[in-house]
Scaffold this motif. Structure first.
Motif, PDB file in Angstrom:
ATOM      1  N   GLU A  18       0.841  -1.187   0.000  1.00 32.28           N
ATOM      2  CA  GLU A  18       0.000   0.000   0.000  1.00 32.28           C
ATOM      3  C   GLU A  18       0.880   1.242   0.000  1.00 32.28           C
ATOM      4  OE1 GLU A  18      -2.472   0.411   3.501  1.00 32.28           O
ATOM      5  OE2 GLU A  18      -0.896  -0.365   4.770  1.00 32.28           O
ATOM      6  N   THR A  19       0.295   2.352  -0.400  1.00 27.91           N
ATOM      7  CA  THR A  19       1.020   3.619  -0.430  1.00 27.91           C
ATOM      8  C   THR A  19       0.042   4.733  -0.077  1.00 27.91           C
ATOM      9  OG1 THR A  19       2.498   5.006  -1.757  1.00 27.91           O
ATOM     10  CG2 THR A  19       0.616   4.055  -2.895  1.00 27.91           C
ATOM     11  N   PRO A  20       0.527   5.798   0.521  1.00 21.95           N
ATOM     12  CA  PRO A  20      -0.377   6.920   0.805  1.00 21.95           C
ATOM     13  C   PRO A  20      -0.916   7.515  -0.502  1.00 21.95           C
ATOM     14  CG  PRO A  20       1.674   7.146   2.026  1.00 21.95           C
ATOM     15  CD  PRO A  20       1.861   6.011   1.059  1.00 21.95           C
ATOM     16  N   ARG A  21      -2.140   7.971  -0.494  1.00 18.69           N
ATOM     17  CA  ARG A  21      -2.746   8.540  -1.697  1.00 18.69           C
ATOM     18  C   ARG A  21      -1.930   9.715  -2.233  1.00 18.69           C
ATOM     19  NH1 ARG A  21      -8.570   8.151  -3.605  1.00 18.69           N
ATOM     20  NH2 ARG A  21      -8.581   9.616  -5.301  1.00 18.69           N
ATOM     21  N   ALA A  22      -1.253  10.434  -1.366  1.00 16.29           N
ATOM     22  CA  ALA A  22      -0.449  11.584  -1.786  1.00 16.29           C
ATOM     23  C   ALA A  22       0.688  11.193  -2.720  1.00 16.29           C
ATOM     24  CB  ALA A  22       0.113  12.310  -0.565  1.00 16.29           C
ATOM     25  N   THR A  23       1.089   9.919  -2.738  1.00  8.40           N
ATOM     26  CA  THR A  23       2.174   9.488  -3.626  1.00  8.40           C
ATOM     27  C   THR A  23       1.670   9.122  -5.013  1.00  8.40           C
ATOM     28  OG1 THR A  23       2.054   7.160  -2.990  1.00  8.40           O
ATOM     29  CG2 THR A  23       3.493   8.591  -1.661  1.00  8.40           C
ATOM     30  N   ILE A  24       0.363   9.174  -5.228  1.00 11.61           N
ATOM     31  CA  ILE A  24      -0.215   8.851  -6.529  1.00 11.61           C
ATOM     32  C   ILE A  24      -0.433  10.148  -7.300  1.00 11.61           C
ATOM     33  CG2 ILE A  24      -2.183   7.836  -7.739  1.00 11.61           C
ATOM     34  CD1 ILE A  24      -2.499   5.960  -5.324  1.00 11.61           C
ATOM     35  N   GLY A  25       0.242  10.249  -8.439  1.00 11.89           N
ATOM     36  CA  GLY A  25       0.152  11.453  -9.259  1.00 11.89           C
ATOM     37  C   GLY A  25      -1.016  11.426 -10.218  1.00 11.89           C
ATOM     38  N   GLY A  26      -1.439  10.250 -10.634  1.00 13.51           N
ATOM     39  CA  GLY A  26      -2.548  10.153 -11.573  1.00 13.51           C
ATOM     40  C   GLY A  26      -2.899   8.712 -11.876  1.00 13.51           C
ATOM     41  N   ILE A  27      -4.093   8.541 -12.399  1.00 16.52           N
ATOM     42  CA  ILE A  27      -4.572   7.211 -12.788  1.00 16.52           C
ATOM     43  C   ILE A  27      -5.186   7.362 -14.172  1.00 16.52           C
ATOM     44  CG2 ILE A  27      -6.160   5.333 -12.240  1.00 16.52           C
ATOM     45  CD1 ILE A  27      -5.900   6.150  -9.305  1.00 16.52           C
ATOM     46  N   GLU A  28      -4.849   6.446 -15.076  1.00 23.59           N
ATOM     47  CA  GLU A  28      -5.308   6.545 -16.452  1.00 23.59           C
ATOM     48  C   GLU A  28      -5.931   5.234 -16.912  1.00 23.59           C
ATOM     49  OE1 GLU A  28      -1.793   7.285 -18.743  1.00 23.59           O
ATOM     50  OE2 GLU A  28      -1.167   8.949 -17.486  1.00 23.59           O
ATOM     51  N   ARG A  29      -6.942   5.333 -17.754  1.00 23.89           N
ATOM     52  CA  ARG A  29      -7.458   4.165 -18.456  1.00 23.89           C
ATOM     53  C   ARG A  29      -6.438   3.822 -19.535  1.00 23.89           C
ATOM     54  NH1 ARG A  29     -12.058   7.309 -17.561  1.00 23.89           N
ATOM     55  NH2 ARG A  29     -13.775   6.123 -16.679  1.00 23.89           N
ATOM     56  N   VAL A  38      -5.397  -0.390 -16.035  1.00 23.23           N
ATOM     57  CA  VAL A  38      -5.288   0.900 -15.369  1.00 23.23           C
ATOM     58  C   VAL A  38      -3.805   1.167 -15.155  1.00 23.23           C
ATOM     59  CG1 VAL A  38      -5.817   2.170 -13.256  1.00 23.23           C
ATOM     60  CG2 VAL A  38      -7.491   0.576 -14.178  1.00 23.23           C
ATOM     61  N   LYS A  39      -3.381   2.383 -15.471  1.00 31.76           N
ATOM     62  CA  LYS A  39      -1.999   2.786 -15.229  1.00 31.76           C
ATOM     63  C   LYS A  39      -2.017   3.748 -14.044  1.00 31.76           C
ATOM     64  CE  LYS A  39       1.971   5.019 -17.428  1.00 31.76           C
ATOM     65  NZ  LYS A  39       2.453   5.657 -18.673  1.00 31.76           N
ATOM     66  N   VAL A  40      -1.295   3.387 -12.992  1.00 31.54           N
ATOM     67  CA  VAL A  40      -1.168   4.240 -11.813  1.00 31.54           C
ATOM     68  C   VAL A  40       0.204   4.891 -11.906  1.00 31.54           C
ATOM     69  CG1 VAL A  40      -1.154   4.344  -9.295  1.00 31.54           C
ATOM     70  CG2 VAL A  40      -2.615   2.671 -10.463  1.00 31.54           C
ATOM     71  N   VAL A  41       0.230   6.228 -11.976  1.00 34.62           N
ATOM     72  CA  VAL A  41       1.480   6.982 -12.080  1.00 34.62           C
ATOM     73  C   VAL A  41       1.741   7.627 -10.722  1.00 34.62           C
ATOM     74  CG1 VAL A  41       2.708   8.827 -13.276  1.00 34.62           C
ATOM     75  CG2 VAL A  41       1.000   7.458 -14.504  1.00 34.62           C
ATOM     76  N   PHE A  42       2.934   7.399 -10.199  1.00 38.78           N
ATOM     77  CA  PHE A  42       3.302   7.926  -8.889  1.00 38.78           C
ATOM     78  C   PHE A  42       4.006   9.261  -9.035  1.00 38.78           C
ATOM     79  CE2 PHE A  42       2.948   3.346  -8.629  1.00 38.78           C
ATOM     80  CZ  PHE A  42       2.065   3.209  -7.568  1.00 38.78           C
ATOM     81  N   THR A  43       4.035  10.017  -7.968  1.00 37.21           N
ATOM     82  CA  THR A  43       4.625  11.367  -7.998  1.00 37.21           C
ATOM     83  C   THR A  43       6.122  11.348  -8.314  1.00 37.21           C
ATOM     84  OG1 THR A  43       4.841  11.297  -5.591  1.00 37.21           O
ATOM     85  CG2 THR A  43       2.894  12.414  -6.478  1.00 37.21           C
ATOM     86  N   ASP A  44       6.789  10.226  -8.096  1.00 39.61           N
ATOM     87  CA  ASP A  44       8.220  10.149  -8.423  1.00 39.61           C
ATOM     88  C   ASP A  44       8.461   9.758  -9.888  1.00 39.61           C
ATOM     89  OD1 ASP A  44       7.649   7.438  -8.551  1.00 39.61           O
ATOM     90  OD2 ASP A  44       9.080   6.856  -6.990  1.00 39.61           O
TER      91      ASP A  44
END
Length: 169
Positions: A18-29, A38-44
């Protein structure tokens, strides 16, 4: 969720990460090789790809810009339709979640944890009602009443265009 043919109603999840929601930069179809990903893009800048059999339900609340409507803001007829619909489901069903479409219709969704099973996950029950609180028949949905995945399925099946004829982004 692990399951066997004999006991697919038992849910025995194990949290893997798991990761804090703040580390998620975006989610794309993303429709990679098999689609419905689903592509989950992180802030890093890193990202991961997730495969889901129910992308519509996942993306609806994470990406789509929904106009949530509190039950107190509904007309008496709309509220009665929403509450009657919710009461017809499992006793542990949560309160209805109501969203307004661009066309002015309302989607009412209900989730009951007891309906979760290891094979299908959880499912929501929903209906669309008009501004007067009347249930809208599936054949009378406007394009705005469908999710992007629902529209894509309709296009693949070459279903007739809903009455509004408008295309939703």
């Amino acid at each position: 969720m692990p399951f066997s043919k004999r006991d697919y109603e038992r849910v025995d999840d194990t949290l893997l990460w798991e990761t804090p929601r703040a580390t998620i930069g975006g989610i794309e179809r993303r429709d990679f090789k098999d689609g419905d990903d689903v592509k989950v893009v992180f802030t890093d800048g890193s990202w991961c790809r997730l495969r889901t059999s129910a992308r519509d339900r996942l993306m609806r609340y994470l990406v789509d810009r929904l106009d949530f409507v509190p039950l107190d803001f509904l007309t008496p007829a709309q509220r009665k339709t929403s509450e009657t619909f919710a009461s017809a489901h499992a006793p542990d069903a949560g309160p209805p979640v109501v969203t307004r479409s661009e066309c002015g219709c309302f989607r009412v969704e209900v989730l009951a944890p007891s309906t979760t099973n290891a094979f299908f996950g959880h499912s929501t029950r929903d209906l669309v009602m008009d501004a007067d609180g009347n249930t809208v028949d599936l054949s009378q949905y406007h394009l705005e009443d469908w999710s992007p995945e629902g529209l894509a399925t309709r296009r693949r099946l070459r279903a007739p265009t809903p009455p509004s004829g408008r295309v939703r982004d």
